[in-house]
Design an enzyme around this catalytic site. Structure first.
Site, PDB file in Angstrom:
ATOM      1  N   THR A  11      20.050  25.306  -3.811  1.00  0.00           N
ATOM      2  CA  THR A  11      18.570  24.747  -4.292  1.00  0.00           C
ATOM      3  C   THR A  11      18.698  24.272  -5.792  1.00  0.00           C
ATOM      4  O   THR A  11      19.583  24.657  -6.649  1.00  0.00           O
ATOM      5  CB  THR A  11      17.636  26.426  -4.575  1.00  0.00           C
ATOM      6  OG1 THR A  11      16.499  26.525  -5.216  1.00  0.00           O
ATOM      7  CG2 THR A  11      17.960  27.236  -5.965  1.00  0.00           C
ATOM      8  N   ASN A  13      15.188  24.236  -7.187  1.00  0.00           N
ATOM      9  CA  ASN A  13      13.975  25.216  -7.704  1.00  0.00           C
ATOM     10  C   ASN A  13      14.312  25.838  -8.342  1.00  0.00           C
ATOM     11  O   ASN A  13      15.386  26.892  -8.767  1.00  0.00           O
ATOM     12  CB  ASN A  13      13.531  25.500  -6.262  1.00  0.00           C
ATOM     13  CG  ASN A  13      12.408  26.657  -7.148  1.00  0.00           C
ATOM     14  OD1 ASN A  13      11.949  27.132  -7.640  1.00  0.00           O
ATOM     15  ND2 ASN A  13      10.942  26.259  -5.809  1.00  0.00           N
ATOM     16  N   HIS A  15      12.532  27.518 -10.446  1.00  0.00           N
ATOM     17  CA  HIS A  15      11.407  28.671 -10.758  1.00  0.00           C
ATOM     18  C   HIS A  15      12.835  30.055  -9.474  1.00  0.00           C
ATOM     19  O   HIS A  15      13.377  31.188 -10.754  1.00  0.00           O
ATOM     20  CB  HIS A  15      10.528  28.904 -10.043  1.00  0.00           C
ATOM     21  CG  HIS A  15       9.881  28.049 -10.890  1.00  0.00           C
ATOM     22  ND1 HIS A  15       8.489  28.527 -12.048  1.00  0.00           N
ATOM     23  CD2 HIS A  15       8.905  27.070 -10.848  1.00  0.00           C
ATOM     24  CE1 HIS A  15       8.328  27.907 -12.202  1.00  0.00           C
ATOM     25  NE2 HIS A  15       8.279  26.374 -11.911  1.00  0.00           N
ATOM     26  N   ASP A  72      15.897  31.070   2.280  1.00  0.00           N
ATOM     27  CA  ASP A  72      14.941  30.606   2.980  1.00  0.00           C
ATOM     28  C   ASP A  72      13.813  31.249   3.151  1.00  0.00           C
ATOM     29  O   ASP A  72      13.937  32.184   3.477  1.00  0.00           O
ATOM     30  CB  ASP A  72      15.266  29.952   4.842  1.00  0.00           C
ATOM     31  CG  ASP A  72      13.948  28.773   5.498  1.00  0.00           C
ATOM     32  OD1 ASP A  72      14.180  27.793   3.877  1.00  0.00           O
ATOM     33  OD2 ASP A  72      13.876  29.017   6.298  1.00  0.00           O
ATOM     34  N   THR A  73      12.595  31.307   2.702  1.00  0.00           N
ATOM     35  CA  THR A  73      11.727  31.713   2.717  1.00  0.00           C
ATOM     36  C   THR A  73      10.296  30.954   3.337  1.00  0.00           C
ATOM     37  O   THR A  73       9.690  30.275   3.402  1.00  0.00           O
ATOM     38  CB  THR A  73      11.052  31.703   0.993  1.00  0.00           C
ATOM     39  OG1 THR A  73      11.885  32.488   0.236  1.00  0.00           O
ATOM     40  CG2 THR A  73      10.157  33.423   0.786  1.00  0.00           C
ATOM     41  N   TYR A 159       2.818  29.611  -3.159  1.00  0.00           N
ATOM     42  CA  TYR A 159       1.945  29.558  -2.996  1.00  0.00           C
ATOM     43  C   TYR A 159       1.084  31.825  -3.643  1.00  0.00           C
ATOM     44  O   TYR A 159       0.715  31.892  -3.394  1.00  0.00           O
ATOM     45  CB  TYR A 159       1.567  30.519  -1.338  1.00  0.00           C
ATOM     46  CG  TYR A 159       2.144  29.698  -0.227  1.00  0.00           C
ATOM     47  CD1 TYR A 159       1.468  29.376   0.651  1.00  0.00           C
ATOM     48  CD2 TYR A 159       3.316  29.344   0.299  1.00  0.00           C
ATOM     49  CE1 TYR A 159       0.535  27.951   1.431  1.00  0.00           C
ATOM     50  CE2 TYR A 159       3.665  28.053   1.262  1.00  0.00           C
ATOM     51  CZ  TYR A 159       2.237  27.999   1.885  1.00  0.00           C
ATOM     52  OH  TYR A 159       2.644  26.949   2.417  1.00  0.00           O
ATOM     53  N   ASP A 160       1.764  31.809  -4.988  1.00  0.00           N
ATOM     54  CA  ASP A 160       2.198  32.679  -5.658  1.00  0.00           C
ATOM     55  C   ASP A 160       0.257  32.230  -6.109  1.00  0.00           C
ATOM     56  O   ASP A 160       0.175  33.943  -6.013  1.00  0.00           O
ATOM     57  CB  ASP A 160       3.283  32.687  -7.192  1.00  0.00           C
ATOM     58  CG  ASP A 160       4.584  32.549  -6.759  1.00  0.00           C
ATOM     59  OD1 ASP A 160       4.831  33.488  -5.475  1.00  0.00           O
ATOM     60  OD2 ASP A 160       5.239  32.490  -8.040  1.00  0.00           O
ATOM     61  N   LYS A 180       7.447  40.551 -11.313  1.00  0.00           N
ATOM     62  CA  LYS A 180       7.117  39.863  -9.609  1.00  0.00           C
ATOM     63  C   LYS A 180       8.283  40.201  -8.746  1.00  0.00           C
ATOM     64  O   LYS A 180       8.985  40.309  -7.666  1.00  0.00           O
ATOM     65  CB  LYS A 180       7.651  38.194  -9.830  1.00  0.00           C
ATOM     66  CG  LYS A 180       7.003  37.706  -8.522  1.00  0.00           C
ATOM     67  CD  LYS A 180       7.292  35.573  -8.278  1.00  0.00           C
ATOM     68  CE  LYS A 180       7.632  35.665  -6.943  1.00  0.00           C
ATOM     69  NZ  LYS A 180       7.884  34.170  -7.337  1.00  0.00           N
ATOM     70  N   ARG A 186      12.325  37.878  -2.454  1.00  0.00           N
ATOM     71  CA  ARG A 186      13.147  37.400  -2.995  1.00  0.00           C
ATOM     72  C   ARG A 186      14.601  38.301  -3.760  1.00  0.00           C
ATOM     73  O   ARG A 186      15.507  38.982  -3.778  1.00  0.00           O
ATOM     74  CB  ARG A 186      13.537  36.043  -3.951  1.00  0.00           C
ATOM     75  CG  ARG A 186      14.793  35.395  -3.596  1.00  0.00           C
ATOM     76  CD  ARG A 186      14.527  34.004  -4.135  1.00  0.00           C
ATOM     77  NE  ARG A 186      13.126  33.512  -4.856  1.00  0.00           N
ATOM     78  CZ  ARG A 186      12.805  33.413  -3.933  1.00  0.00           C
ATOM     79  NH1 ARG A 186      11.955  32.501  -3.273  1.00  0.00           N
ATOM     80  NH2 ARG A 186      11.174  32.415  -4.578  1.00  0.00           N
TER      81      ARG A 186
HETATM   82  P1  IMP Z   1      11.936  27.994   0.378  1.00  0.00           P
HETATM   83  O1  IMP Z   1      12.473  28.651   1.309  1.00  0.00           O
HETATM   84  O2  IMP Z   1      12.221  27.154  -0.274  1.00  0.00           O
HETATM   85  O3  IMP Z   1      11.689  26.700   1.645  1.00  0.00           O
HETATM   86  O4  IMP Z   1      10.399  27.559   0.918  1.00  0.00           O
HETATM   87  C1  IMP Z   1       9.385  27.584   1.388  1.00  0.00           C
HETATM   88  C2  IMP Z   1       7.348  27.784   1.132  1.00  0.00           C
HETATM   89  O5  IMP Z   1       7.619  29.231   0.780  1.00  0.00           O
HETATM   90  C3  IMP Z   1       7.691  27.061  -0.047  1.00  0.00           C
HETATM   91  O6  IMP Z   1       6.049  25.951   0.346  1.00  0.00           O
HETATM   92  C4  IMP Z   1       7.933  27.543  -1.366  1.00  0.00           C
HETATM   93  O7  IMP Z   1       7.076  26.723  -2.046  1.00  0.00           O
HETATM   94  C5  IMP Z   1       7.114  28.884  -0.471  1.00  0.00           C
HETATM   95  N1  IMP Z   1       8.056  29.926  -1.328  1.00  0.00           N
HETATM   96  C6  IMP Z   1       9.272  29.874  -1.424  1.00  0.00           C
HETATM   97  N2  IMP Z   1       9.223  31.191  -2.162  1.00  0.00           N
HETATM   98  C7  IMP Z   1       8.554  31.585  -3.119  1.00  0.00           C
HETATM   99  C8  IMP Z   1       7.658  32.677  -3.594  1.00  0.00           C
HETATM  100  O8  IMP Z   1       7.962  33.424  -4.115  1.00  0.00           O
HETATM  101  N3  IMP Z   1       6.447  32.346  -3.703  1.00  0.00           N
HETATM  102  C9  IMP Z   1       5.476  31.554  -3.463  1.00  0.00           C
HETATM  103  N4  IMP Z   1       5.416  30.752  -2.756  1.00  0.00           N
HETATM  104  C10 IMP Z   1       7.591  30.507  -3.055  1.00  0.00           C
END
Ligand code: IMP
Length: 198
Positions: A11, A13, A15, A72-73, A159-160, A180, A186
């Protein structure tokens, strides 16, 4: 299962990196993609969280040789049939809006699609795929909650501001990082990983 001394978290990211480093503490050194000089556009073409997490981890292992984990989220909203789900990062982009990972645009579209909905239940689900040596593992974590009527708070990311975990009065964006992590998707996926450690 044993963690290697050094592992790449696939990643950039900041955060997410901070969240995972806080959770793993000094159990192992976690490097970001930038720290291994990887600036690839890693394909995320699978149609499941599991598939995308594994694609990312496999890419790093095959191209850079590091043991690696990737997450992946997805945010799954019941009234929207589980959307945005695996498409959470590109929700607005795929619906005629701006580019991937535009959190404001994604939240705006989500709130618009939720107008008038009484069932606001939703969950965040994270899948972590990990490759250590020849072994592959997957771990899952999820947190139930609901979508607020308006964004609240300025911490966190994605989306927090619109996600209120069940039984809480603060959205993820109104909580400090430690709180959190203690209940997040996560945090729980990393917790599942840690339970497997020797
Ligand atoms: P990815 O897994 O980083 O691709 O996340 C997919 C989407 O979910 C992205 O738009 C992220 O900003 C959002 N996302 C991932 N983790 C979180 C979280 O912990 N809080 C809020 N949004 C999240």
């Amino acid at each position: 299962m044993k963690l290697p001394e050094t592992i790449v978290f696939a990643t950039n990211n900041a955060h997410k990196l901070q969240e995972v480093r806080e959770i793993l503490g000094d159990r192992c050194r976690v490097l970001s993609l930038a720290e291994i000089n990887c600036h690839d556009d890693i394909p995320e073409t699978a149609d499941t969280l599991e598939g995308n997490a594994m694609l990312k981890a496999r890419w790093i292992k095959d191209h850079y040789g590091y043991d690696c984990f990737a997450d992946d989220t997805g945010l799954e909203v019941d009234a929207l049939g589980g959307a945005p789900g695996v498409k959470s990062a590109r929700y607005a982009a795929e619906n005629g809006g701006s580019g991937d990972h535009d959190s404001k645009a994604n939240m705006c579209l989500l709130l618009k699609n939720m107008e008038g909905k009484t069932d606001r239940s939703a969950r965040f689900r994270t899948v972590i795929a990990m490759i250590c040596g020849e072994e592959t593992y997957t771990f899952e974590g999820k947190v139930e909650g609901s979508i607020t009527e308006v964004p609240r708070g300025s911490d966190g990311f994605g989306y927090d501001p619109v996600f209120l975990p069940s039984g809480e009065s603060l959205t993820f964006a109104e909580m400090d990082g430690a709180r959190k992590n203690s209940m997040s998707h996560r945090g729980r996926a990393v917790g599942a990983l840690m339970e497997e450690l020797d």
